[in-house]
Design an enzyme around this catalytic site. Sequence first.
Site, PDB file in Angstrom:
ATOM      1  N   GLU A  16      55.773  17.734  91.192  1.00 29.66           N
ATOM      2  CA  GLU A  16      54.696  17.016  91.895  1.00 29.66           C
ATOM      3  C   GLU A  16      55.122  16.652  93.309  1.00 29.66           C
ATOM      4  OE1 GLU A  16      53.230  13.380  90.087  1.00 29.66           O
ATOM      5  OE2 GLU A  16      53.408  14.295  88.092  1.00 29.66           O
ATOM      6  N   ASP A  23      73.057  12.698  84.343  1.00 28.83           N
ATOM      7  CA  ASP A  23      74.260  12.455  83.553  1.00 28.83           C
ATOM      8  C   ASP A  23      74.066  12.919  82.105  1.00 28.83           C
ATOM      9  OD1 ASP A  23      76.902  10.976  83.586  1.00 28.83           O
ATOM     10  OD2 ASP A  23      75.913   9.853  81.986  1.00 28.83           O
TER      11      ASP A  23
HETATM   12  C1  BGC Z   1      79.987  10.626  83.719  1.00 30.93           C
HETATM   13  C2  BGC Z   1      81.098   9.715  83.351  1.00 30.93           C
HETATM   14  C3  BGC Z   1      80.539   8.655  82.427  1.00 30.93           C
HETATM   15  C4  BGC Z   1      79.822   9.279  81.233  1.00 30.93           C
HETATM   16  C5  BGC Z   1      78.965   8.295  80.516  1.00 30.93           C
HETATM   17  C6  BGC Z   1      79.703  11.242  82.386  1.00 30.93           C
HETATM   18  O1  BGC Z   1      79.776  12.475  82.124  1.00 30.93           O
HETATM   19  O2  BGC Z   1      80.276  11.574  84.707  1.00 30.93           O
HETATM   20  O3  BGC Z   1      81.705   9.143  84.472  1.00 30.93           O
HETATM   21  O4  BGC Z   1      81.572   7.848  81.967  1.00 30.93           O
HETATM   22  O5  BGC Z   1      78.985  10.319  81.624  1.00 30.93           O
HETATM   23  O6  BGC Z   1      77.844   7.977  81.268  1.00 30.93           O
END
Ligand code: BGC
Length: 553
Positions: free
Chosen positions: A275, A215
């Site tokens: 790894e 993310d």
């Molecule tokens: C995720 C979102 C989230 C954000 C914060 C993003 O890009 O896909 O759904 O709200 O990151 O974590």
Amino acid sequence: MSNMAPATMPHKSGTTDPDWWRGATIYQIYPRSFQDSNGDGIGDLPGIAQRMPYIASLGVDAIWISPFFASPMKDFGYDVSDYCDVDPMFGTLADFDALVVEAHAHGLKVMIDLVLSHTSDQHLWYQESSANRTNDKADWYVWADPKPDGTPPNNWLSIFGGPAWTWCPAREQYYLHNFLKSQPDLNFHNPDVQDALLDATRFWLDRGVDGFRLDTINFYFADKELRDNPPLPPEKRNDTIAPRVNPYNHQDHVHSKNQPENIAFLERFRALLDEYGARAAVGEVGDAQKGLEILGDYTSGDDRMHMCYAFEFLAKDPLTAKSVVDVMHRLDSNAPDGWACWAFSNHDVMRHATRWNLTPAAQRAYVSMMVALRGTLCLYQGEELGLQEADVAFEDLQDPYGIEFWPEFKGRDGCRTPMVWENTNLNGGFSDAKPWLPVSHEHLHHSVQSQEDDPAALLHHYRRALAFRKAQPALLKGAHSDLKATGNVLSLHRTHAGAEIFCAINLSDSPSTIDMPAGTWAALAAELGSTGAGADNKLHLGPWQPCFAVKKN
Ligand code: BGC
Ligand code: MG
């Protein structure tokens, strides 16, 4: 919770091809809305495991499951309070292990969604860090003194609205949050933070996961000096990662993200993955101006990310032949040896059937085009059914982002409503209880059950398109060249190990004629409605029609 991987867990999954991710198709599952197995109106891990035969039937290679970790769910799981446990709402660690076994038995890889940039404010690390300025984790988050006038240390904005800083009375300092104020940003400049996050990653590798979606990967580091972001002139603004009405778009985020120090962390992350053998990571790069440049930096060579998730095809405006060519050319110049992961829809944007106002024929053409592209593909649950964005009433809204910017921006609930499995059931076969977001009435006509019985349904087209791609190594792993937009027709060549495939797709509802490239070509993909050149050696494409052909030597 135990750190030991269970004995039943295969350490490595079926295939050992370290390159499995290149050109693969990933199916994104939003776990709250896929399948509820315990009658609480919320999807869960056993529900996903039950639906594995369906997922495998699509012909995808992997699943990416959005976060299912312990969380107060302020951002529906993207606010993690324990990286190494499953939220009870979704099940248990044992349920996760069973899901992995089930996926592998169906030949599917499992990728999980690590939210490393920030935690929940309920995470023990934050609880400790925020208690005072002297604790062991005092420096684990991004803390800053106020300006002399008491205001935040700089002008940074939160994507979800308001300043990116919130006051903590116990420390008499501000902390940084690029998203909700309940999502404090970790301080990646501190090596202990990096180590703790890599330990959490190892925990899941030991449980047998095949890869990760990372993310907001370009938000990990913030400028050490916390300098103000400069304004971004109106002509440079776009709504790639935030809606037009969001003032976040008014800044050039040179200091709040995309910091050079990130590369060294990505290299540490990759070394850990290596790894474990055939593992893969896809980093989400959210940047409205420099996305492809960053994608190039993060995926070049073989010691950073395997691939990055690009926002270009998530844009508001419908893709055109010209815009696809432009994106691919920009990618080639920024990232000649980089690798992108393309998506049209996900849990953050309006479903593309609605966003681009597509007829069923247009939806077919777009997926036929997608399978021709160089890169890895990512499908979002329900797009194979042609689901439109659901209309969610204000009273039913869950997403804090939508509540903040309503009604100019309605948030992300409309793409997060439950999957529809059956048309006969009020909740579409998703749950016996009232679902956390209402099932769209309109979606019921598009349920899996009703499409299975209809050979003309979009679902079967998705299956055929993915099967076609999978049978052509040139489409999976080949180079691309001669990308052209001739009016509304996109054309390109894909080459691999002596094979050459010509692809052309008419991205419009009127017929178009283009020249067939020189050489002798054999038609492919009749099952996708593909046509070949006429006697005049011209390619006459009907509305939304593709041509796939292989060169004869
Ligand atoms: C995720 C979102 C989230 C954000 C914060 C993003 O890009 O896909 O759904 O709200 O990151 O974590
Ligand atoms: Mg449930």
